[in-house]
Design a protein around this motif. Structure first.
Motif, PDB file in Angstrom:
ATOM      1  N   VAL A 452      41.562  40.273  61.281  1.00 47.32           N
ATOM      2  CA  VAL A 452      41.975  40.342  62.740  1.00 47.32           C
ATOM      3  C   VAL A 452      41.976  41.742  63.464  1.00 47.32           C
ATOM      4  CG1 VAL A 452      42.892  38.117  63.013  1.00 47.32           C
ATOM      5  CG2 VAL A 452      44.496  40.239  62.579  1.00 47.32           C
ATOM      6  N   PHE A 453      42.041  42.854  62.538  1.00 46.26           N
ATOM      7  CA  PHE A 453      42.163  44.300  63.238  1.00 46.26           C
ATOM      8  C   PHE A 453      40.891  44.750  63.373  1.00 46.26           C
ATOM      9  CE2 PHE A 453      46.221  43.294  60.971  1.00 46.26           C
ATOM     10  CZ  PHE A 453      47.172  43.553  62.259  1.00 46.26           C
ATOM     11  N   ASP A 454      40.260  45.791  62.605  1.00 45.67           N
ATOM     12  CA  ASP A 454      39.101  46.307  63.336  1.00 45.67           C
ATOM     13  C   ASP A 454      37.883  45.935  62.599  1.00 45.67           C
ATOM     14  OD1 ASP A 454      40.228  47.559  61.064  1.00 45.67           O
ATOM     15  OD2 ASP A 454      40.373  49.547  62.224  1.00 45.67           O
ATOM     16  N   PHE A 455      37.948  44.782  61.740  1.00 44.10           N
ATOM     17  CA  PHE A 455      36.934  44.490  60.678  1.00 44.10           C
ATOM     18  C   PHE A 455      35.457  44.561  61.309  1.00 44.10           C
ATOM     19  CE2 PHE A 455      34.409  41.498  58.161  1.00 44.10           C
ATOM     20  CZ  PHE A 455      34.427  42.141  56.946  1.00 44.10           C
ATOM     21  N   PHE A 456      35.598  43.791  62.403  1.00 39.49           N
ATOM     22  CA  PHE A 456      34.239  43.767  63.099  1.00 39.49           C
ATOM     23  C   PHE A 456      33.652  44.740  63.471  1.00 39.49           C
ATOM     24  CE2 PHE A 456      31.430  41.951  66.521  1.00 39.49           C
ATOM     25  CZ  PHE A 456      30.397  41.327  65.325  1.00 39.49           C
ATOM     26  N   ASP A 457      34.437  45.674  64.059  1.00 34.74           N
ATOM     27  CA  ASP A 457      33.835  47.153  64.649  1.00 34.74           C
ATOM     28  C   ASP A 457      33.225  47.856  63.376  1.00 34.74           C
ATOM     29  OD1 ASP A 457      34.594  46.545  67.130  1.00 34.74           O
ATOM     30  OD2 ASP A 457      36.509  47.466  66.939  1.00 34.74           O
ATOM     31  N   ASN A 458      34.160  47.509  62.430  1.00 37.84           N
ATOM     32  CA  ASN A 458      33.555  48.365  61.186  1.00 37.84           C
ATOM     33  C   ASN A 458      32.502  48.152  60.505  1.00 37.84           C
ATOM     34  OD1 ASN A 458      34.634  50.332  58.707  1.00 37.84           O
ATOM     35  ND2 ASN A 458      36.654  49.701  59.516  1.00 37.84           N
ATOM     36  N   LEU A 459      32.404  46.800  60.576  1.00 41.60           N
ATOM     37  CA  LEU A 459      31.191  45.977  59.941  1.00 41.60           C
ATOM     38  C   LEU A 459      29.972  46.639  60.603  1.00 41.60           C
ATOM     39  CD1 LEU A 459      30.203  43.906  57.913  1.00 41.60           C
ATOM     40  CD2 LEU A 459      30.652  42.262  59.823  1.00 41.60           C
ATOM     41  N   LYS A 460      30.133  46.416  62.028  1.00 51.11           N
ATOM     42  CA  LYS A 460      29.036  46.617  63.127  1.00 51.11           C
ATOM     43  C   LYS A 460      28.571  48.326  62.607  1.00 51.11           C
ATOM     44  CE  LYS A 460      27.818  43.367  65.632  1.00 51.11           C
ATOM     45  NZ  LYS A 460      26.645  42.815  65.928  1.00 51.11           N
ATOM     46  N   SER A 461      29.785  49.193  62.592  1.00 48.83           N
ATOM     47  CA  SER A 461      29.075  50.503  62.414  1.00 48.83           C
ATOM     48  C   SER A 461      28.751  50.810  61.200  1.00 48.83           C
ATOM     49  CB  SER A 461      30.322  51.383  62.700  1.00 48.83           C
ATOM     50  OG  SER A 461      31.160  51.475  61.730  1.00 48.83           O
ATOM     51  N   ARG A 462      28.846  50.065  60.130  1.00 51.44           N
ATOM     52  CA  ARG A 462      28.258  50.353  58.797  1.00 51.44           C
ATOM     53  C   ARG A 462      27.085  49.744  58.480  1.00 51.44           C
ATOM     54  NH1 ARG A 462      32.456  50.663  54.064  1.00 51.44           N
ATOM     55  NH2 ARG A 462      34.271  51.232  55.109  1.00 51.44           N
ATOM     56  N   THR A 463      26.654  48.866  59.599  1.00 55.09           N
ATOM     57  CA  THR A 463      25.278  48.120  59.417  1.00 55.09           C
ATOM     58  C   THR A 463      24.238  48.365  60.537  1.00 55.09           C
ATOM     59  OG1 THR A 463      26.341  46.105  60.684  1.00 55.09           O
ATOM     60  CG2 THR A 463      26.166  46.373  58.075  1.00 55.09           C
ATOM     61  N   LYS A 464      24.566  49.446  61.411  1.00 59.90           N
ATOM     62  CA  LYS A 464      24.014  49.902  62.623  1.00 59.90           C
ATOM     63  C   LYS A 464      23.894  48.808  63.671  1.00 59.90           C
ATOM     64  CE  LYS A 464      21.400  53.348  60.243  1.00 59.90           C
ATOM     65  NZ  LYS A 464      20.582  53.576  59.303  1.00 59.90           N
ATOM     66  N   GLY A 465      24.860  47.996  63.661  1.00 60.26           N
ATOM     67  CA  GLY A 465      25.011  46.958  64.693  1.00 60.26           C
ATOM     68  C   GLY A 465      24.333  45.530  64.312  1.00 60.26           C
ATOM     69  N   TYR A 466      23.536  45.659  62.943  1.00 61.99           N
ATOM     70  CA  TYR A 466      22.883  44.416  62.755  1.00 61.99           C
ATOM     71  C   TYR A 466      23.666  43.373  61.972  1.00 61.99           C
ATOM     72  CZ  TYR A 466      18.457  46.877  63.203  1.00 61.99           C
ATOM     73  OH  TYR A 466      17.338  47.225  63.791  1.00 61.99           O
ATOM     74  N   ALA A 467      24.716  43.459  61.483  1.00 59.80           N
ATOM     75  CA  ALA A 467      25.550  42.359  60.964  1.00 59.80           C
ATOM     76  C   ALA A 467      26.024  41.366  61.904  1.00 59.80           C
ATOM     77  CB  ALA A 467      26.691  43.080  60.085  1.00 59.80           C
ATOM     78  N   SER A 468      26.161  40.255  61.429  1.00 64.02           N
ATOM     79  CA  SER A 468      26.822  39.009  62.293  1.00 64.02           C
ATOM     80  C   SER A 468      27.808  38.341  61.318  1.00 64.02           C
ATOM     81  CB  SER A 468      25.873  38.177  63.027  1.00 64.02           C
ATOM     82  OG  SER A 468      25.148  37.356  62.267  1.00 64.02           O
TER      83      SER A 468
END
Ligand code: GTP
Length: 596
Positions: A452-468
């Motif tokens: 719930v914190f910043d996981f999704f933002d973190n995921l996006k930035s580590r994957t150049k926006g490709y992760a869903s």
């Protein structure tokens, strides 16, 4: 209408894969919207109008379709796209016999689509796979048809290829719906039962309830009963959306339409509940009704304390249209009067906060969101903890936190960074599957609190926006969690207390103490900033004392400059809050609570 001639379906699609555009083509081809009335995203626009109270959102559009010399009635049912609303999604799926799996031919399947596809399969819906946007130069229909075929176990040739933009393939799609989606079944002689899959508040008409009739029928002016509560209402209007609301004499087996009873609050007409007739009631709900359960809690406080009544009124208004929103007053020594608000998830929280700020002009401070913990104290008593302040003092026997199954879909080159991130968030890997040579689905079991914190933002930035990403709650699990308090001059600042894993408590304490050291101005005396677990101090910083003599900078001379400085200092004081004997500028709370 003869149930044999009815087809009920929904469209499962990732954001931007073209659901609205395809729906537009269907409205046009079936003739329910005339060419000269047609405008892009027809149904979405109606949504905006509804918010202004002019018309009703079309959660379910009825369209006629000629096939083999017969006229069929289609009901296209809208499903919310986001995981926060998975209960609503599953009720919408319940209203259907089939689902179109719509995938952008230039993008392929995304995690959200996958999650809803699995849900549709669990509901035994017939899946019609469709690749959209085949007119795009970047479309790779062969590649993604193979991906979809592998996933749902069909032949790549069975995946339809359409363009919502040009209309190519859409007629064929409508014919496939007739041929493949089963007709609804039900007992015409049985007492009426209809399932509520959506309920929206309309300023002019009150609550508009969308239902799918399962058994029997409901008629105009009939007295109905809500089975979960026993409440009864008279049907002032019953009808179908075409997509404009059109009153009818009633709704029979398999039909999808709306009910209006004059109630003013969506909580009187709850998604998932069963409607029956008062004169001849059914004995059993269609499915067990489930109350919406808030997963994430946060404190909301008006920056200007005098706006507390405005905040209360605003929350009450929002609740008319949002049965999942719940709140109760909360008092914080640091932030004053506010509310503890429960949300289905982070998106729900963000939407609500945004609406409060934009539609009601409120300026708010929100405390760090937390999940719901089950804490058993030494005496064996279990507490539901939705707020760090409710964390029992003294020895704890056991703490359980919510756990989710998280699914990430990502190009294979990012497997490493994704695993690293999940591992650092206490994730346990469950499995990994290749959707194609380049794309993988990675599954982790993880504490909800870590997502719930910043996981999704973190995921996006580590994957150049490709992760869903998608996730689903799976239950609770014991964990070594502690409450960390932040103290100023020995006084607890409740707004900064947090429940964290023991391994992260130190980091949290150090981070908060050093933030506050920088944010709180020096006082006349030294102020220790401490982080503590119970009575044990785990981090400490000092705000050194100064002599607060603003005038000493102005050697003699300019009296007006001195006066200005004194005025300025007085202004600043107004925005100070006292924590014990320490003056803390309100800005310090806002900054420290906002995640960086
Ligand atoms: P949300 O409402 O945000 O979930 O999006 P949606 O899935 O409803 O997608 P929408 O229909 O709004 O389309 C998203 C974008 O794709 C828009 O810019 C459309 O113009 C474009 N689009 C949709 N269908 C097609 C298509 O068949 N071909 C092309 N080239 N573009 C399309």
């Amino acid at each position: 209408t003869d149930p044999e001639m009815i087809r009920n379906f929904c469209i499962i699609a990732h954001i931007d894969h073209g659901k609205s555009t395809l729906a537009d083509r269907m409205l046009q081809l079936t003739g329910v919207v005339q060419p000269r009335q047609m405008k892009a995203q027809y149904l979405d626009r109606m949504d905006i109008e509804r918010e202004r109270g002019i018309t009703i959102k079309s959660q379910a559009v009825r369209m006629p379709w000629e096939h083999a010399e017969d006229t069929y009635a289609f009901h296209m049912i809208d499903t919310p796209g986001h995981v926060d609303f998975s209960y609503e999604v599953s009720r919408s799926l319940d209203a259907c016999e089939g689902a179109l799996l719509l995938v952008d031919a230039a993008q392929g399947i995304e995690a959200q689509t996958l999650a809803n596809l699995y849900l549709a399969m669990e509901h035994d819906l017939v899946i019609i796979p469709v690749l959209n946007k085949i007119d795009l130069p970047a479309a790779m229909p062969d590649k993604y048809a193979a991906e979809i075929a592998g996933l749902i176990g069909c032949e790549p040739e069975e995946v339809l290829r359409v363009s919502g933009k040009t209309g190519e393939g859409v007629e064929e799609l409508l014919d496939r719906i007739v041929e493949e989606v089963p007709a609804p079944e039900g007992d015409a002689e049985a007492p009426a039962r209809a399932m509520i899959f959506d309920s929206v508040y309309d300023t002019y008409r009150g609550v508009v309830t969308f239902v799918r009739v399962v058994d029997g029928s409901l008629g105009h002016r009939e007295k109905i009963r809500m089975m979960s509560t026993g409440a009864t209402h008279e049907l002032l209007e019953i009808g179908v959306s075409q997509p404009e609301p059109k009153p009818t004499q009633g709704l029979g087996i398999g039909e999808v339409g709306y009910l209006i009873t004059g109630v003013k609050d969506v909580r009187q007409s709850k998604v998932g509940d069963t409607v029956t007739s008062q004169a001849r009631p059914a004995d059993e709900l269609i499915r067990g009704y489930q109350e919406p359960r808030p997963m994430v809690f946060s404190g909301l406080f008006p920056i200007d304390g005098s706006e507390f009544p405005v905040l209360r009124e605003a929350l009450e208004k929002l609740q008319l249209n949002d049965a999942a929103l719940n709140f109760e007053p909360e008092t914080s020594t640091a932030l004053g009067f506010g509310f503890r608000v429960g949300f289905l998830g982070l998106l729900h929280l963000e939407i609500t906060r945004e609406r409060l700020e934009q539609e009601y002009n409120l300026e708010l401070i929100s405390t760090a969101p937390n999940v719901v913990y089950e804490v058993t104290d030494e005496s064996g008593e279990t507490h539901q903890v939705t707020n760090p302040s409710e964390f029992p003092e003294g020895k704890i026997a056991d703490i359980r936190e919510p756990i989710v199954d998280a699914t990430v879909i990502v190009p294979a080159e990012f497997i490493g960074p994704v695993m690293e991130l999940c591992q650092s968030r206490r994730g346990a890997m469950q499995g990994m599957d290749y959707l194609s040579e380049e794309r993988v689905e990675i599954r982790y079991s993880m504490p909800l609190a870590e997502i719930v914190f910043d996981f999704f933002d973190n995921l996006k930035s580590r994957t150049k926006g490709y992760a869903s990403l998608n996730w689903q709650g799976t239950g609770e699990q014991s964990a070594d969690l502690v409450k960390v308090d932040i103290l100023l001059q020995g006084d607890k600042v409740d707004a900064f207390s947090a429940i964290t894993h023991r391994d992260q408590a130190y980091d949290y304490g150090v981070k908060m103490a050093s933030k506050l050291k920088d944010l709180i101005p020096r006082q006349q005396f030294e102020v220790p900033v401490q982080a503590a677990i119970g009575s044990r101090i785990i981090a400490r910083e000092n705000i050194r004392a100064i002599r607060k003599d603003v005038l000493s900078k102005c050697y003699g001379g300019d009296i007006s400059r001195k006066r200005k400085l004194l005025e300025k200092q007085k202004e600043g004081k107004k925005r100070m809050k006292m924590v014990g004997t320490v003056e803390v500028p309100q800005e310090a709370f806002i900054t420290a609570l906002s995640s960086e």
